[in-house]
Write an enzyme that holds these catalytic residues in place. Structure first.
Site, mmCIF file in Angstrom:
data_model
loop_
_atom_site.group_PDB
_atom_site.id
_atom_site.type_symbol
_atom_site.label_atom_id
_atom_site.label_comp_id
_atom_site.label_asym_id
_atom_site.label_seq_id
_atom_site.Cartn_x
_atom_site.Cartn_y
_atom_site.Cartn_z
ATOM 1 N N ASP A 138 0.817 -1.227 0.000
ATOM 2 C CA ASP A 138 0.000 0.000 0.000
ATOM 3 C C ASP A 138 0.846 1.271 0.000
ATOM 4 O O ASP A 138 0.424 2.297 0.523
ATOM 5 C CB ASP A 138 -0.961 0.017 1.201
ATOM 6 C CG ASP A 138 -1.780 -1.246 1.277
ATOM 7 O OD1 ASP A 138 -2.272 -1.676 0.228
ATOM 8 O OD2 ASP A 138 -1.910 -1.817 2.385
ATOM 9 N N LYS A 157 2.406 1.991 -5.012
ATOM 10 C CA LYS A 157 3.146 1.439 -6.161
ATOM 11 C C LYS A 157 2.347 1.545 -7.444
ATOM 12 O O LYS A 157 2.905 1.772 -8.511
ATOM 13 C CB LYS A 157 3.463 -0.051 -5.938
ATOM 14 C CG LYS A 157 4.442 -0.319 -4.840
ATOM 15 C CD LYS A 157 4.722 -1.808 -4.696
ATOM 16 C CE LYS A 157 3.525 -2.610 -4.270
ATOM 17 N NZ LYS A 157 3.013 -2.318 -2.931
ATOM 18 N N GLY A 206 -3.834 -4.958 -4.349
ATOM 19 C CA GLY A 206 -4.870 -4.037 -4.783
ATOM 20 C C GLY A 206 -4.230 -2.729 -5.172
ATOM 21 O O GLY A 206 -3.722 -2.003 -4.330
ATOM 22 N N HIS A 207 -4.160 -2.475 -6.454
ATOM 23 C CA HIS A 207 -3.587 -1.217 -6.916
ATOM 24 C C HIS A 207 -4.711 -0.273 -7.329
ATOM 25 O O HIS A 207 -5.527 -0.616 -8.174
ATOM 26 C CB HIS A 207 -2.653 -1.448 -8.111
ATOM 27 C CG HIS A 207 -1.343 -2.048 -7.710
ATOM 28 N ND1 HIS A 207 -0.443 -2.542 -8.611
ATOM 29 C CD2 HIS A 207 -0.789 -2.217 -6.494
ATOM 30 C CE1 HIS A 207 0.617 -2.994 -7.962
ATOM 31 N NE2 HIS A 207 0.421 -2.806 -6.675
ATOM 32 N N THR A 230 -5.869 -11.561 3.551
ATOM 33 C CA THR A 230 -6.907 -10.919 2.738
ATOM 34 C C THR A 230 -8.024 -11.908 2.385
ATOM 35 O O THR A 230 -8.999 -11.526 1.744
ATOM 36 C CB THR A 230 -6.311 -10.362 1.430
ATOM 37 O OG1 THR A 230 -5.727 -11.449 0.710
ATOM 38 C CG2 THR A 230 -5.249 -9.304 1.705
ATOM 39 N N ARG A 272 3.635 -29.853 -3.850
ATOM 40 C CA ARG A 272 3.535 -30.506 -5.177
ATOM 41 C C ARG A 272 2.139 -31.044 -5.442
ATOM 42 O O ARG A 272 1.946 -32.049 -6.122
ATOM 43 C CB ARG A 272 4.567 -31.623 -5.340
ATOM 44 C CG ARG A 272 5.895 -31.143 -5.826
ATOM 45 C CD ARG A 272 6.730 -30.509 -4.775
ATOM 46 N NE ARG A 272 7.511 -31.479 -4.039
ATOM 47 C CZ ARG A 272 8.176 -31.217 -2.918
ATOM 48 N NH1 ARG A 272 8.146 -30.014 -2.396
ATOM 49 N NH2 ARG A 272 8.867 -32.157 -2.324
ATOM 50 N N GLN A 313 2.378 -6.210 -2.801
ATOM 51 C CA GLN A 313 2.677 -6.238 -1.356
ATOM 52 C C GLN A 313 3.912 -5.375 -1.022
ATOM 53 O O GLN A 313 4.157 -4.391 -1.697
ATOM 54 C CB GLN A 313 2.848 -7.672 -0.853
ATOM 55 C CG GLN A 313 1.561 -8.490 -0.896
ATOM 56 C CD GLN A 313 1.219 -9.033 -2.262
ATOM 57 O OE1 GLN A 313 2.058 -9.541 -2.970
ATOM 58 N NE2 GLN A 313 -0.026 -8.917 -2.659
ATOM 59 N N THR A 351 -9.694 -5.369 0.589
ATOM 60 C CA THR A 351 -10.614 -5.795 1.646
ATOM 61 C C THR A 351 -11.468 -4.668 2.203
ATOM 62 O O THR A 351 -12.429 -4.926 2.925
ATOM 63 C CB THR A 351 -9.810 -6.370 2.830
ATOM 64 O OG1 THR A 351 -8.918 -5.349 3.290
ATOM 65 C CG2 THR A 351 -9.026 -7.603 2.432
ATOM 66 N N ASP A 359 1.589 14.629 0.514
ATOM 67 C CA ASP A 359 0.496 15.574 0.788
ATOM 68 C C ASP A 359 -0.356 15.155 1.980
ATOM 69 O O ASP A 359 -1.016 15.992 2.593
ATOM 70 C CB ASP A 359 -0.403 15.720 -0.441
ATOM 71 C CG ASP A 359 -0.958 14.379 -0.905
ATOM 72 O OD1 ASP A 359 -0.154 13.443 -1.053
ATOM 73 O OD2 ASP A 359 -2.182 14.265 -1.080
HETATM 74 P P1 IMP Z 1 -2.355 -12.884 2.346
HETATM 75 O O1 IMP Z 1 -1.349 -12.373 1.379
HETATM 76 O O2 IMP Z 1 -3.783 -12.684 1.931
HETATM 77 O O3 IMP Z 1 -2.077 -14.306 2.765
HETATM 78 O O4 IMP Z 1 -2.203 -12.022 3.695
HETATM 79 C C1 IMP Z 1 -1.029 -12.065 4.507
HETATM 80 C C2 IMP Z 1 -0.720 -10.686 5.076
HETATM 81 O O5 IMP Z 1 -0.298 -9.817 4.031
HETATM 82 C C3 IMP Z 1 -1.906 -9.982 5.726
HETATM 83 O O6 IMP Z 1 -1.442 -9.183 6.796
HETATM 84 C C4 IMP Z 1 -2.450 -9.096 4.602
HETATM 85 O O7 IMP Z 1 -3.184 -8.013 5.087
HETATM 86 C C5 IMP Z 1 -1.142 -8.672 3.962
HETATM 87 N N1 IMP Z 1 -1.276 -8.312 2.534
HETATM 88 C C6 IMP Z 1 -1.382 -9.159 1.484
HETATM 89 N N2 IMP Z 1 -1.438 -8.482 0.327
HETATM 90 C C7 IMP Z 1 -1.351 -7.189 0.647
HETATM 91 C C8 IMP Z 1 -1.320 -5.987 -0.147
HETATM 92 O O8 IMP Z 1 -1.378 -5.994 -1.376
HETATM 93 N N3 IMP Z 1 -1.212 -4.814 0.551
HETATM 94 C C9 IMP Z 1 -1.100 -4.788 1.903
HETATM 95 N N4 IMP Z 1 -1.115 -5.880 2.680
HETATM 96 C C10 IMP Z 1 -1.234 -7.071 2.049
#
Ligand code: IMP
Length: 404
Positions: free
Chosen positions: A13, A16, A40-41, A121, A135, A213, A294, A326
């Site tokens: 977050d 990016k 989530g972009h 998520t 596997r 991430q 989410t 900002d």
């Molecule tokens: P998962 O990737 O859904 O298994 O979540 C594992 C951890 O990574 C959790 O704390 C999520 O909130 C965090 N997480 C996964 N993807 C993102 C992202 O794109 N942005 C921020 N946090 C993420």
């Protein structure tokens, strides 16, 4: 070889999406290399707001080809919704899916419901990577061939009968019936994308590796066990895109002017109460700190320089991109963590700054912001190459070096 990477330097977050968006117009190929629909972009184009999960930001540009790399775990049903939703608004251009990428299946989502102690998520990411390591996974290449798919599903159902039975997959035929329509939807997009990307690089085309991430969520080097199940750090690019280290001309780290994290786990500079509310915003604009995937309110806090220095070391950043400056506008004082005394952050306090809209250049930044950026550079030893001051496409300044 003119490949550059954009990587999250914190917990995801960092903005990016906006940075990749600024660079994508000059790229030929954009590759996602890890994760899946957990990403989530959010990208703002004029009046339009786009929220992407699997798809690289290049799908919002005319030229670059979009690649979903072999290190990803992709939910074909969600991908179809995402692509068709986008198609209703614009042409996403050429999209290719790696035959090595793993398929997120119904039992993965079932097993990820509720988020567990990590606060995931809930997109089935961890269970899909776990089947890959055991596997027992199904790859996109398997979807192209009846016999290969039957074998892969057979291994899965035999290996995890209880798990698959819970989603109604007692036999291979049950599974095939669920997969039937989505299989024919994705099949034309599946290929060996490693060859495609390596060829592009060999022809001196510009390849942009789009991270998902962030560094602190890396399975190996993040805040384990409060991490995702893939490698959003630089190492993830080689295995996730099928390229060698020579593919990387430059690696850029994106860092927000403050910190945020969703889900559970350590967060030394976290704020509570009204200070946190102030940084989080109201959820009414795209810069506000609510999860794109989410909708959860993000935990927020001050910039943590030792954490950022760690991210610089792990990834070997050639430059930093500082976003959301900002959001700190209008504060009397801004705090920055410069040291950790055990679990307690030690802060340096700096004067705040005013409105940053419509600056036009780095030189136009207020003295206080320049000092803030200088502190980041001094602490990490990495130059700030770009920065951004609003969710708008136009308010991104600076550039990266493509090498060609
Ligand atoms: P998962 O990737 O859904 O298994 O979540 C594992 C951890 O990574 C959790 O704390 C999520 O909130 C965090 N997480 C996964 N993807 C993102 C992202 O794109 N942005 C921020 N946090 C993420």
């Amino acid at each position: 070889m003119p490949g550059i990477a954009v990587i999250g330097a914190q917990w995801g977050d960092e903005g990016k999406g906006k940075v990749v968006d600024a660079l994508a117009s000059t790229a030929d190929v954009v590759v996602r290399f890890s994760g899946g629909a957990n990403a989530g972009h959010t990208v703002v184009v004029g009046e339009q707001v786009y929220k992407l999960h699997h798809l690289p930001v290049s799908t919002l540009h005319e030229r670059p080809m979009s690649v979903l790399g072999g290190g990803m775990v992709i939910d074909p049903w969600t991908l179809r919704d995402e692509l068709e939703g986008l198609r209703a608004r614009r042409d996403p251009g050429e999209v290719h899916i790696s035959s090595d990428a793993h398929v997120v299946l119904p039992h993965h989502k079932k097993n990820d419901e509720g988020g567990g102690f990590v606060g995931t998520t809930g997109r089935g990411i961890g269970p899909a990577y776990s089947d890959k390591a055991r596997r027992l996974g199904v790859r996109f290449g398997d979807l192209l061939d009846d016999e290969r798919l039957r074998q892969a599903l057979g291994r899965l159902i035999e290996g995890k009968p209880n798990s698959t039975a819970r989603v109604g997959w007692a036999t291979v035929d049950d599974a095939l019936a669920t997969l039937d329509d989505v299989r024919s939807y994705v099949a034309p997009m599946v290929r060996d994308t490693g060859v495609l990307v390596r060829d592009a690089l060999a022809r001196s085309q510009r390849v942009l590796f789009e991270g998902g991430q962030g560094t602190m969520l890396d399975l190996a080097y993040g805040t384990y066990p409060f991490v995702t199940s893939s490698h959003p750090t630089v190492g993830g690019i080689l295995v996730g895109a099928g390229v060698s280290h020579r593919a990387l001309h430059g690696v850029y780290g994106v860092v927000k002017a403050f910190s945020s994290r969703v889900g559970h786990g350590p967060f030394a500079t976290e704020l509570a109460g009204s200070e946190a509310e102030r940084l989080r915003g109201t959820g009414s604009n795209q810069w506000d700190e609510f999860g794109t995937t989410t909708g959860r309110p993000r935990r927020v806090g001050w910039l943590d320089l030792p954490q950022l220095r760690y991210a610089c070391e792990i990834n070997g950043f050639d430059g930093l991109v500082v976003t959301k400056l900002d959001v700190l506008s209008g504060l009397d004082e801004v705090r920055v963590c410069v040291r950790h005394d055990g679990e307690t952050p030690v802060y340096e306090t700096m004067p705040g700054w005013g409105d940053l809209h419509g600056l036009g250049s780095r030189e136009a930044l207020p003295r206080e912001v320049l000092d803030y950026l200088a502190l980041i550079e001094e602490f990490t030893g990495v130059a700030v190459r770009m920065f951004s001051t609003s969710p708008d496409r136009d308010d991104t300044y600076g550039s990266v070096d493509w090498g060609a």
